[in-house]
Scaffold this motif. Sequence first.
Motif, short mmCIF file in Angstrom:
data_model
loop_
_atom_site.label_atom_id
_atom_site.label_comp_id
_atom_site.label_asym_id
_atom_site.label_seq_id
_atom_site.Cartn_x
_atom_site.Cartn_y
_atom_site.Cartn_z
N PRO A 164 -6.94 4.96 -6.13
CA PRO A 164 -7.60 4.91 -7.52
C PRO A 164 -6.73 4.99 -8.62
CG PRO A 164 -8.82 6.53 -6.31
CD PRO A 164 -7.53 6.01 -5.20
N GLY A 165 -6.58 4.19 -9.51
CA GLY A 165 -5.61 4.31 -10.61
C GLY A 165 -4.33 3.50 -10.49
N VAL A 166 -4.22 3.06 -9.36
CA VAL A 166 -3.10 2.25 -8.91
C VAL A 166 -3.23 0.84 -9.31
CG1 VAL A 166 -1.35 1.49 -7.18
CG2 VAL A 166 -2.01 3.75 -7.21
N THR A 167 -2.65 0.10 -10.21
CA THR A 167 -2.96 -1.31 -10.63
C THR A 167 -2.16 -2.27 -9.71
OG1 THR A 167 -0.99 -1.30 -12.16
CG2 THR A 167 -3.10 -0.73 -13.12
N ALA A 168 -2.92 -3.34 -9.31
CA ALA A 168 -2.43 -4.25 -8.54
C ALA A 168 -2.72 -5.66 -8.88
CB ALA A 168 -2.97 -4.00 -7.07
N PRO A 169 -2.08 -6.74 -8.43
CA PRO A 169 -2.30 -8.11 -8.91
C PRO A 169 -3.69 -8.64 -8.66
CG PRO A 169 -0.24 -7.99 -7.73
CD PRO A 169 -0.96 -6.60 -7.58
N ASP A 170 -4.41 -9.55 -9.26
CA ASP A 170 -5.73 -9.94 -8.79
C ASP A 170 -5.89 -10.50 -7.58
OD1 ASP A 170 -6.49 -9.15 -11.47
OD2 ASP A 170 -6.11 -11.43 -12.31
N ASP A 171 -4.86 -11.15 -6.92
CA ASP A 171 -4.90 -11.69 -5.62
C ASP A 171 -4.52 -10.47 -4.52
OD1 ASP A 171 -2.13 -11.59 -5.97
OD2 ASP A 171 -1.69 -13.49 -5.41
N ALA A 172 -4.30 -9.33 -4.90
CA ALA A 172 -4.20 -8.18 -3.81
C ALA A 172 -5.27 -7.76 -3.10
CB ALA A 172 -3.44 -7.12 -4.68
N GLU A 173 -5.40 -7.55 -1.82
CA GLU A 173 -6.66 -6.95 -1.18
C GLU A 173 -6.02 -5.85 -0.23
OE1 GLU A 173 -9.39 -8.21 -1.38
OE2 GLU A 173 -9.11 -10.29 -2.17
N PRO A 174 -7.16 -5.10 0.13
CA PRO A 174 -6.73 -3.84 1.01
C PRO A 174 -6.17 -4.34 2.27
CG PRO A 174 -8.92 -3.59 0.11
CD PRO A 174 -8.32 -5.05 -0.22
N PHE A 175 -4.86 -3.51 2.74
CA PHE A 175 -4.44 -3.74 3.95
C PHE A 175 -4.22 -2.48 4.70
CE2 PHE A 175 -3.11 -7.87 3.19
CZ PHE A 175 -2.40 -8.58 4.26
N VAL A 176 -4.52 -2.16 5.98
CA VAL A 176 -4.33 -1.01 6.55
C VAL A 176 -3.16 -1.04 7.57
CG1 VAL A 176 -5.33 0.64 8.15
CG2 VAL A 176 -6.67 -0.26 6.37
N VAL A 177 -2.23 -0.08 7.38
CA VAL A 177 -1.20 -0.20 8.46
C VAL A 177 -1.54 1.05 9.55
CG1 VAL A 177 1.30 0.15 8.68
CG2 VAL A 177 0.51 -0.94 6.84
N GLN A 178 -1.60 0.75 10.78
CA GLN A 178 -1.77 1.98 11.61
C GLN A 178 -0.64 2.07 12.58
OE1 GLN A 178 -6.54 1.53 12.11
NE2 GLN A 178 -5.32 1.06 13.86
N ALA A 179 -0.13 3.28 12.54
CA ALA A 179 1.23 3.51 13.38
C ALA A 179 1.11 4.31 14.35
CB ALA A 179 2.46 3.95 12.59
N GLN A 180 1.35 3.94 15.89
CA GLN A 180 1.49 4.97 16.81
C GLN A 180 2.87 5.20 17.27
OE1 GLN A 180 -1.31 2.28 17.17
NE2 GLN A 180 -2.58 3.56 15.72
N LEU A 181 3.49 6.01 17.51
CA LEU A 181 4.77 6.15 18.18
C LEU A 181 4.74 6.93 19.29
CD1 LEU A 181 7.80 5.14 18.00
CD2 LEU A 181 8.27 7.13 16.52
N MET A 182 4.39 6.34 20.33
CA MET A 182 3.90 7.01 21.61
C MET A 182 4.93 7.29 22.79
SD MET A 182 0.05 5.59 21.85
CE MET A 182 0.80 3.80 21.81
N PRO A 183 5.44 8.30 22.94
CA PRO A 183 6.28 8.49 24.13
C PRO A 183 5.69 8.58 25.49
CG PRO A 183 6.21 10.89 23.06
CD PRO A 183 5.74 9.61 22.23
#
Length: 202
Positions: A164-183
């Motif tokens: 919320p409150g972070v402005t973005a270009p009109d053509d920006a969509e939500p992305f999710v980055v999921q990170a698993q660093l698994m030894p």
Amino acid sequence: MSGDEVRLNPTSLRGLAHPLRVRMLNALREHGPATATLLAERLGQSTGATSYHLRQLAQYGFVVEEPGRGAGRERWWRAAHRNTRLDNEVGRDALPDVETYLRSVAALYAERVDRWLNELLSLPEEWGQASTLSNWQLRLTPTEAREFSDALTELIGRYRRDEPGVTAPDDAEPFVVQAQLMPFVRRGGDRSAEGDRPGEAG
């Protein structure tokens, strides 16, 4: 607990170490304030279950009431923080709760991937080309793994947050980055146990 991030301790972890509570908190962060009824519909649960778990999340400070919404006895809730952090030190003090919490988070990640795969064929081409489901097999020391994790976090920090409150270009969509660093640590000094190593997929 800051307004942006909550760092779990053994006490607060007990309030979140439940699969439905993890899903509910994520839904409030992703979609904004909701009632127990709305969460029940969204997550396929009974209103009694979501109402109970909202009270538990509130008791431990993960959600707060959203004033000025609803009518009568209807109660709206919002997430109290945008992010949750579990430090390694907590793991040594609360192993059963840590495992329950991490398995709940992993299930949430798998559910999110499944949702993306269900929508993949209907995505416009440019969005399909901008996504990936990949893994890479590395061989790292503990120090190198920490350096890698820090570098990945720094890279993600360069990009615009979906908050919320972070402005973005009109053509920006939500992305999710999921990170698993698994030894996957080989036991008994067997340095050639190839069968115990994780596979690769592109």
